[in-house]
Design a protein around this motif. Structure first.
Motif, PDB file in Angstrom:
ATOM      1  N   ASP A 244       8.613  -5.847  -5.514  1.00  0.00           N
ATOM      2  CA  ASP A 244       9.319  -6.402  -4.435  1.00  0.00           C
ATOM      3  C   ASP A 244       9.310  -5.600  -3.238  1.00  0.00           C
ATOM      4  OD1 ASP A 244      10.323  -8.287  -6.043  1.00  0.00           O
ATOM      5  OD2 ASP A 244      12.008  -7.398  -6.505  1.00  0.00           O
ATOM      6  N   THR A 245       9.418  -4.418  -3.372  1.00  0.00           N
ATOM      7  CA  THR A 245       9.114  -3.598  -2.077  1.00  0.00           C
ATOM      8  C   THR A 245       7.473  -3.859  -1.409  1.00  0.00           C
ATOM      9  OG1 THR A 245      10.573  -2.005  -3.155  1.00  0.00           O
ATOM     10  CG2 THR A 245       9.231  -1.269  -1.161  1.00  0.00           C
ATOM     11  N   PHE A 246       6.546  -3.630  -2.311  1.00  0.00           N
ATOM     12  CA  PHE A 246       5.288  -3.845  -1.701  1.00  0.00           C
ATOM     13  C   PHE A 246       5.191  -5.364  -1.075  1.00  0.00           C
ATOM     14  CE2 PHE A 246       1.029  -5.426  -2.579  1.00  0.00           C
ATOM     15  CZ  PHE A 246       0.170  -4.570  -1.632  1.00  0.00           C
ATOM     16  N   LYS A 247       5.842  -6.235  -1.867  1.00  0.00           N
ATOM     17  CA  LYS A 247       5.508  -7.691  -1.156  1.00  0.00           C
ATOM     18  C   LYS A 247       6.272  -7.862   0.232  1.00  0.00           C
ATOM     19  CE  LYS A 247       6.043 -12.599  -2.329  1.00  0.00           C
ATOM     20  NZ  LYS A 247       6.335 -13.465  -3.497  1.00  0.00           N
ATOM     21  N   GLU A 248       7.304  -7.213   0.314  1.00  0.00           N
ATOM     22  CA  GLU A 248       7.986  -7.087   1.731  1.00  0.00           C
ATOM     23  C   GLU A 248       7.189  -6.164   2.612  1.00  0.00           C
ATOM     24  OE1 GLU A 248      12.250  -6.302   3.723  1.00  0.00           O
ATOM     25  OE2 GLU A 248      12.070  -6.633   1.482  1.00  0.00           O
ATOM     26  N   LEU A 249       6.514  -5.283   2.055  1.00  0.00           N
ATOM     27  CA  LEU A 249       5.802  -4.283   3.259  1.00  0.00           C
ATOM     28  C   LEU A 249       4.576  -5.208   3.552  1.00  0.00           C
ATOM     29  CD1 LEU A 249       5.985  -0.928   1.373  1.00  0.00           C
ATOM     30  CD2 LEU A 249       6.951  -1.454   3.514  1.00  0.00           C
ATOM     31  N   LYS A 250       4.038  -5.788   2.677  1.00  0.00           N
ATOM     32  CA  LYS A 250       2.703  -6.660   2.879  1.00  0.00           C
ATOM     33  C   LYS A 250       2.810  -7.679   3.845  1.00  0.00           C
ATOM     34  CE  LYS A 250      -1.312  -7.546   1.179  1.00  0.00           C
ATOM     35  NZ  LYS A 250      -2.552  -6.462   1.329  1.00  0.00           N
ATOM     36  N   LYS A 257      -2.657  -1.651  -0.167  1.00  0.00           N
ATOM     37  CA  LYS A 257      -2.814  -2.145  -1.472  1.00  0.00           C
ATOM     38  C   LYS A 257      -1.935  -1.311  -2.283  1.00  0.00           C
ATOM     39  CE  LYS A 257      -6.611  -4.716  -0.268  1.00  0.00           C
ATOM     40  NZ  LYS A 257      -6.386  -6.309  -0.568  1.00  0.00           N
ATOM     41  N   LEU A 258      -1.790  -1.981  -3.510  1.00  0.00           N
ATOM     42  CA  LEU A 258      -1.114  -1.194  -4.438  1.00  0.00           C
ATOM     43  C   LEU A 258      -1.731  -0.988  -5.816  1.00  0.00           C
ATOM     44  CD1 LEU A 258       1.738  -0.142  -5.725  1.00  0.00           C
ATOM     45  CD2 LEU A 258       2.146  -2.329  -6.251  1.00  0.00           C
ATOM     46  N   ILE A 296      -3.349  -5.906  -5.750  1.00  0.00           N
ATOM     47  CA  ILE A 296      -2.810  -5.014  -6.715  1.00  0.00           C
ATOM     48  C   ILE A 296      -3.747  -4.912  -7.875  1.00  0.00           C
ATOM     49  CG2 ILE A 296      -0.860  -4.780  -8.180  1.00  0.00           C
ATOM     50  CD1 ILE A 296       0.693  -6.758  -6.466  1.00  0.00           C
ATOM     51  N   ILE A 297      -3.949  -3.741  -8.191  1.00  0.00           N
ATOM     52  CA  ILE A 297      -4.689  -3.169  -9.282  1.00  0.00           C
ATOM     53  C   ILE A 297      -3.486  -2.623 -10.437  1.00  0.00           C
ATOM     54  CG2 ILE A 297      -6.471  -1.747 -10.454  1.00  0.00           C
ATOM     55  CD1 ILE A 297      -7.910  -2.421  -7.791  1.00  0.00           C
TER      56      ILE A 297
END
Length: 413
Positions: A244-250, A257-258, A296-297
């Motif tokens: 969720d955090t990564f999607k918002e940062l994106k 990338k994550l 994301i990997i």
């Protein structure tokens, strides 16, 4: 005062232990290690050359790992005995030292009969106890048997120090049984001296936990043109927070990338399902997928995480948004990568105390704080660069403890 301690501790032991055992058993809880702590264990034939290490729980056991390996290399004629005080510490010790130590068991209850039985079965040549485990009866037996006794990686928390100051006369007598007190910092050295340790026997050795070596390896995930966030050793419930955090940062930082690394590979399928819900492109490390085609990997391979931290810009360390107690942040910091953790860090509290005094590490309370801090690292270039420099400076100031202890051992065996 020691005689009073022996009498009172024995009386309290005889009264409280049966009651405590009954309460635990009535609640369906185990009496982990009690048999061994009472001296009821079978030890292998170890001979007369024995080096004993004690780490009470998980954090201390992990800190001792490299030192014990180095000890085995330096003193091949000596047997290694490792003791712990908790069930989780014992489990980690049994796993980490199964091919290194010659015997792993529990530290005895600090009661005369338990300690005597322990020494009758295991008669160490030297004993090294990690951090702040001060057991008067055990120390007295070491003194009576002329066994060198060390506190290593010694530290005293502020709350413990306030209590111990009132018991200085007792501790002053206790510390006479010790060959040396080797502390993590000058501040810890001063605390030990103020509660009764002898100045000439109390030295700064720095922190064993920082004797982590870089593992140089090459990784081609097509990461060169991107900024990579690694979420390492995540547990159930944490993947949702990270995704969720990564999607918002994106939405704000398109170049990020994550790399998501679940702690247990049995959870890979559930992590894949969660990742699919983000509608972001993802790949698997086992398929050799790259960041040029994936946002994301998922790291679904064994043994790569500690090395692959070198490709990230910063890392979130898992096991910290549940009750696990965190995982080792130094695996990332050793590559000068800043780390972020949730609030559950009890396995590495002392490390985070050092890291968070600078910008090398940050402990956040919740997902919102996690998001805010990641934004700061991504948007403030000067702050990010300073954070990386702080990682480097901390390692340079802390390393050297392992060799210090080995040199001390050479003086007594």
């Amino acid at each position: 005062m020691f005689l009073i301690y022996k009498i009172l501790s024995t009386i309290l032991f005889l009264i409280t232990l049966p009651l405590y055992a009954a309460v635990r058993l009535s609640h369906g809880k185990e009496l982990s290690g009690w048999k061994e702590k009472l001296g009821n264990f079978k030890a292998p034939s170890l001979g007369e050359k024995i080096i004993m290490y004690h780490g009470v729980s998980v954090g201390e056991v992990i800190a001792l790992e490299n030192l014990i390996k180095k000890t085995k290399e330096t003193f091949p004629d000596y047997k290694i005995v490792v003791t712990t005080g908790t069930k989780t510490g014992q489990e980690i010790a049994q796993k980490k030292f199964k091919d290194i130590a010659d015997f792993v068991t529990y530290f005895p209850f600090d009661i005369t009969i338990c300690v005597k039985t322990f020494f009758d079965k295991i008669n160490p040549s030297v004993v090294l106890i990690a951090e702040t485990e001060l057991w008067p009866t055990f120390a007295d037996y070491c003194n009576k048997r002329n066994i060198p006794l060390f506190v290593i990686n010694g530290r005293i928390s502020d709350s413990t120090f306030k209590l111990y100051k009132f018991l200085k006369p007792f501790f002053k007598g206790l510390f006479k049984n010790y060959t040396a007190i080797l502390t993590q910092s000058e501040l810890d050295r001063e605390k030990f001296i103020k509660i009764g340790a002898q100045e000439d026997k109390t030295k700064v050795m720095k922190n064993l936990k920082f004797d982590v070596k870089r593992i140089d390896a090459k990784f081609d995930l097509k990461q060169e043109n991107f900024r990579v966030i690694i979420a390492g050793s995540t547990h159930k419930g944490e993947d949702e927070i990270i995704l969720d955090t990564f999607k918002e940062l994106k939405t704000e930082f398109s170049d990020i990338k994550l790399l998501l690394a679940p702690r247990h590979l049995t959870r890979v399928n559930s992590v894949k399902e969660l990742t699919e819900k983000t509608n972001l492109k993802y790949g698997l490390r086992s398929n050799n997928d790259k960041f040029d085609t994936s946002d994301i990997i998922i790291l679904d391979t064994l043994g790569e995480l500690s090395k692959i931290y070198q490709i990230c810009d910063f890392a979130f360390i898992g096991g910290s948004f549940n009750k696990t107690g965190g995982h080792n942040p130094l695996e990332a910091v050793v590559y000068n990568k800043p780390v972020i953790s949730g609030p559950s860090i009890h396995n590495f509290r002392d490390i985070y105390w050092i890291l968070s005094r600078s910008n090398a590490g940050k402990v956040v309370k919740n997902q919102q704080e996690l998001l805010s801090y990641m934004k700061k690292l991504l948007s403030d270039k000067n702050f990010y660069n300073q954070s990386c420099d702080d990682c480097k400076n901390i390692f340079e100031s802390q390393q050297g403890a392992l060799d210090f202890v080995i040199e001390k051992l050479k003086t007594v065996i």
